[in-house]
Design an enzyme around this catalytic site. Structure first.
Site, PDB file in Angstrom:
ATOM      1  N   ASN A 166       0.860  -1.178   0.000  1.00 31.98           N
ATOM      2  CA  ASN A 166       0.000   0.000   0.000  1.00 31.98           C
ATOM      3  C   ASN A 166       0.900   1.233   0.000  1.00 31.98           C
ATOM      4  O   ASN A 166       1.853   1.310   0.777  1.00 31.98           O
ATOM      5  CB  ASN A 166      -0.927   0.003   1.219  1.00 31.98           C
ATOM      6  CG  ASN A 166      -2.031   1.022   1.078  1.00 31.98           C
ATOM      7  OD1 ASN A 166      -1.776   2.210   0.927  1.00 31.98           O
ATOM      8  ND2 ASN A 166      -3.264   0.562   1.125  1.00 31.98           N
ATOM      9  N   GLN A 167       0.603   2.181  -0.856  1.00 34.73           N
ATOM     10  CA  GLN A 167       1.463   3.353  -1.035  1.00 34.73           C
ATOM     11  C   GLN A 167       1.081   4.531  -0.140  1.00 34.73           C
ATOM     12  O   GLN A 167       1.652   5.608  -0.268  1.00 34.73           O
ATOM     13  CB  GLN A 167       1.429   3.784  -2.502  1.00 34.73           C
ATOM     14  CG  GLN A 167       1.972   2.724  -3.430  1.00 34.73           C
ATOM     15  CD  GLN A 167       1.822   3.105  -4.891  1.00 34.73           C
ATOM     16  OE1 GLN A 167       0.856   3.740  -5.289  1.00 34.73           O
ATOM     17  NE2 GLN A 167       2.787   2.709  -5.694  1.00 34.73           N
TER      18      GLN A 167
END
Length: 158
Positions: free
Chosen positions: A38-39
């Site tokens: 997840n960024q």
């Protein structure tokens, strides 16, 4: 019934980023955006000028984000869901957004991390907040590159 996390806000929080509901990795770790792909933390670090935010211990990440006037929460307090995809959410129960004014009296802007969370933009906007729907930081949102997402996420601080 799965239960989400309490809000990460302070008295001086002016901007809140709302996700939909924690994924399996986040629930297991009891941390917002714990999935390694997840960024979210990388995007937020770039936007706030905190390099390598994603590499800091979780408690330190929260402190750094709060020091920038940014809070984190989800639109849903609880739901049923198999897996981590938003499309699998059933029996959703929204969080108590009325309590936000008590905990974050300076809150002006509410940003939504993805379209599922963004479905609440109209309701939150009607409560007097500026709203901004951002592309999801989830690894499931592979339509945009990190750089393309970052261009849109930079509107958090503008």
């Amino acid at each position: 019934m799965l239960r989400g996390f309490p809000p990460v806000v302070a008295a001086d929080t002016h901007t809140l980023v709302l996700g939909s509901f924690p994924g399996e990795a986040s629930l297991a770790a009891t941390q917002y955006y714990a999935h390694p792909r997840n960024q979210f933390w990388k995007l937020l670090g770039a936007v706030t000028g905190v390099p390598a935010l994603q590499e800091l211990p979780y408690d330190e990440r929260l402190k750094r984000v709060l020091s920038k006037g940014i809070g984190i929460w989800d639109v849903l307090a609880a739901c049923h869901r198999e897996g981590s995809l938003d499309a699998a959410i059933r029996n959703a129960q929204p969080n108590d957004f009325a309590s936000l004014r008590e905990h974050a009296p300076l809150l002006k802007t509410v940003c939504f991390n993805g379209k599922t969370a963004g479905r609440f933009a109209e309701v939150i906007g009607a409560a007097g907040y500026e709203t901004l729907v951002l592309p999801s930081s989830s690894p499931a949102n592979a339509m945009l590159s990190f750089e393309q997402k970052l261009l849109l996420w930079q509107r958090i601080i503008s």
